[in-house]
Scaffold this motif. Structure first.
Motif, PDB file in Angstrom:
ATOM      1  N   GLU A  26       0.405  -1.305   0.158  1.00 58.07           N
ATOM      2  CA  GLU A  26       0.196   0.306   0.120  1.00 58.07           C
ATOM      3  C   GLU A  26       1.038   1.578   0.294  1.00 58.07           C
ATOM      4  N   TYR A  27       1.977   1.215   0.893  1.00 63.80           N
ATOM      5  CA  TYR A  27       2.947   2.561   0.746  1.00 63.80           C
ATOM      6  C   TYR A  27       3.765   2.787  -0.434  1.00 63.80           C
ATOM      7  N   ILE A  28       3.770   1.794  -0.892  1.00 60.17           N
ATOM      8  CA  ILE A  28       4.775   1.703  -2.250  1.00 60.17           C
ATOM      9  C   ILE A  28       3.835   2.322  -3.112  1.00 60.17           C
ATOM     10  N   SER A  29       2.560   1.555  -3.039  1.00 56.73           N
ATOM     11  CA  SER A  29       1.480   2.107  -4.561  1.00 56.73           C
ATOM     12  C   SER A  29       1.421   3.275  -4.029  1.00 56.73           C
ATOM     13  N   ALA A  30       0.852   3.694  -3.232  1.00 62.18           N
ATOM     14  CA  ALA A  30       0.528   5.104  -2.719  1.00 62.18           C
ATOM     15  C   ALA A  30       2.022   6.785  -3.304  1.00 62.18           C
ATOM     16  N   GLU A  31       2.757   6.288  -2.920  1.00 64.93           N
ATOM     17  CA  GLU A  31       4.438   5.967  -3.308  1.00 64.93           C
ATOM     18  C   GLU A  31       4.457   6.412  -4.904  1.00 64.93           C
ATOM     19  N   LEU A  32       3.797   5.662  -5.506  1.00 66.68           N
ATOM     20  CA  LEU A  32       3.630   5.500  -7.165  1.00 66.68           C
ATOM     21  C   LEU A  32       2.948   6.968  -7.434  1.00 66.68           C
ATOM     22  N   LYS A  33       1.438   6.354  -6.657  1.00 70.12           N
ATOM     23  CA  LYS A  33       0.544   7.413  -7.639  1.00 70.12           C
ATOM     24  C   LYS A  33       0.892   9.340  -7.205  1.00 70.12           C
ATOM     25  N   ARG A  34       2.090   9.235  -6.017  1.00 66.18           N
ATOM     26  CA  ARG A  34       2.616  10.773  -6.041  1.00 66.18           C
ATOM     27  C   ARG A  34       3.089  11.381  -7.052  1.00 66.18           C
ATOM     28  N   ASP A  36       3.407  10.027  -9.748  1.00 66.24           N
ATOM     29  CA  ASP A  36       3.393   9.788 -10.940  1.00 66.24           C
ATOM     30  C   ASP A  36       2.235  10.956 -11.385  1.00 66.24           C
ATOM     31  N   ARG A  37       1.555  11.567  -9.878  1.00 65.32           N
ATOM     32  CA  ARG A  37       0.467  13.451 -10.387  1.00 65.32           C
ATOM     33  C   ARG A  37       1.941  14.157 -10.158  1.00 65.32           C
ATOM     34  N   ALA A  38       2.680  14.530  -9.472  1.00 60.77           N
ATOM     35  CA  ALA A  38       4.538  15.263  -9.337  1.00 60.77           C
ATOM     36  C   ALA A  38       4.480  14.921 -10.769  1.00 60.77           C
ATOM     37  N   LEU A  39       4.620  14.289 -11.230  1.00 63.39           N
ATOM     38  CA  LEU A  39       5.204  14.041 -13.075  1.00 63.39           C
ATOM     39  C   LEU A  39       4.967  14.708 -14.040  1.00 63.39           C
ATOM     40  N   LYS A  40       2.904  14.407 -13.278  1.00 63.19           N
ATOM     41  CA  LYS A  40       2.152  14.817 -14.904  1.00 63.19           C
ATOM     42  C   LYS A  40       2.333  16.730 -14.517  1.00 63.19           C
ATOM     43  N   ALA A  41       2.348  17.118 -13.272  1.00 65.10           N
ATOM     44  CA  ALA A  41       1.818  18.499 -13.020  1.00 65.10           C
ATOM     45  C   ALA A  41       3.230  18.880 -13.167  1.00 65.10           C
ATOM     46  N   LEU A  42       4.674  18.344 -13.371  1.00 61.81           N
ATOM     47  CA  LEU A  42       5.843  19.054 -14.091  1.00 61.81           C
ATOM     48  C   LEU A  42       5.946  19.090 -15.283  1.00 61.81           C
ATOM     49  N   ASP A  43       4.913  18.156 -16.381  1.00 59.99           N
ATOM     50  CA  ASP A  43       4.843  18.077 -17.231  1.00 59.99           C
ATOM     51  C   ASP A  43       4.298  19.266 -18.095  1.00 59.99           C
ATOM     52  N   GLU A  44       2.556  19.281 -17.552  1.00 60.01           N
ATOM     53  CA  GLU A  44       1.525  20.035 -18.067  1.00 60.01           C
ATOM     54  C   GLU A  44       2.755  21.696 -17.362  1.00 60.01           C
ATOM     55  N   LYS A  45       3.592  21.758 -16.629  1.00 57.27           N
ATOM     56  CA  LYS A  45       4.009  23.232 -16.388  1.00 57.27           C
ATOM     57  C   LYS A  45       5.516  23.803 -17.269  1.00 57.27           C
ATOM     58  N   GLN A  46       6.173  22.777 -17.562  1.00 52.49           N
ATOM     59  CA  GLN A  46       6.505  22.380 -18.739  1.00 52.49           C
ATOM     60  C   GLN A  46       5.466  22.392 -20.263  1.00 52.49           C
ATOM     61  N   ASN A  47       4.877  21.783 -20.338  1.00 53.47           N
ATOM     62  CA  ASN A  47       4.268  22.765 -21.648  1.00 53.47           C
ATOM     63  C   ASN A  47       3.852  24.078 -21.736  1.00 53.47           C
ATOM     64  N   SER A  48       3.136  24.759 -20.444  1.00 58.43           N
ATOM     65  CA  SER A  48       2.689  25.527 -20.536  1.00 58.43           C
ATOM     66  C   SER A  48       3.993  26.545 -20.885  1.00 58.43           C
ATOM     67  N   LYS A  49       4.929  26.641 -20.512  1.00 59.12           N
ATOM     68  CA  LYS A  49       6.705  27.199 -20.010  1.00 59.12           C
ATOM     69  C   LYS A  49       6.732  27.472 -21.969  1.00 59.12           C
ATOM     70  N   LYS A  50       6.889  26.517 -22.841  1.00 57.21           N
ATOM     71  CA  LYS A  50       7.072  26.051 -23.884  1.00 57.21           C
ATOM     72  C   LYS A  50       6.142  27.067 -24.628  1.00 57.21           C
ATOM     73  N   GLU A  51       5.084  26.854 -24.673  1.00 54.88           N
ATOM     74  CA  GLU A  51       3.852  27.642 -25.090  1.00 54.88           C
ATOM     75  C   GLU A  51       3.794  28.695 -25.033  1.00 54.88           C
ATOM     76  N   SER A  52       4.281  29.300 -23.677  1.00 54.56           N
ATOM     77  CA  SER A  52       4.350  30.951 -23.189  1.00 54.56           C
ATOM     78  C   SER A  52       5.382  31.190 -24.161  1.00 54.56           C
ATOM     79  N   PHE A  53       6.712  30.164 -24.204  1.00 58.72           N
ATOM     80  CA  PHE A  53       7.513  31.454 -24.765  1.00 58.72           C
ATOM     81  C   PHE A  53       7.991  31.111 -26.540  1.00 58.72           C
ATOM     82  N   CYS A  54       6.723  29.927 -26.937  1.00 57.52           N
ATOM     83  CA  CYS A  54       7.142  29.749 -28.259  1.00 57.52           C
ATOM     84  C   CYS A  54       6.065  31.090 -28.766  1.00 57.52           C
TER      85      CYS A  54
END
Length: 75
Positions: A26-34, A36-54
């Motif tokens: 359960e602990y490992i599963s929760a950490e994986l989900k956490r 994944d959410r952090a990675l998704k947030a960073l991907d969205e932030k990266q895409n928005s920065k890339k878009e604004s730069f373009c």
């Protein structure tokens, strides 16, 4: 069932061992989900920065076009 405590093997009930394994899973599963959410947030932030730069580069290029056109007319 035995578990290692320091350098000694201690007898452990099967139910207790299964409960410990379940908690770890359960602990490992929760950490994986956490993560994944952090990675998704960073991907969205990266895409928005890339878009604004373009858009910024595009806007600068568009703003520079009239000046270049005027320089060609003056030549």
């Amino acid at each position: 069932m035995y578990k290692l405590v320091g350098t000694v093997l201690v007898k452990q009930e099967l139910a207790e061992a299964k409960a410990n394994v379940k908690k770890r899973i359960e602990y490992i599963s929760a950490e994986l989900k956490r993560m994944d959410r952090a990675l998704k947030a960073l991907d969205e932030k990266q895409n928005s920065k890339k878009e604004s730069f373009c858009f910024q580069v595009y806007d600068e290029a568009q703003g520079d076009l009239p000046a270049r056109a005027m320089a060609r007319v003056m030549d």
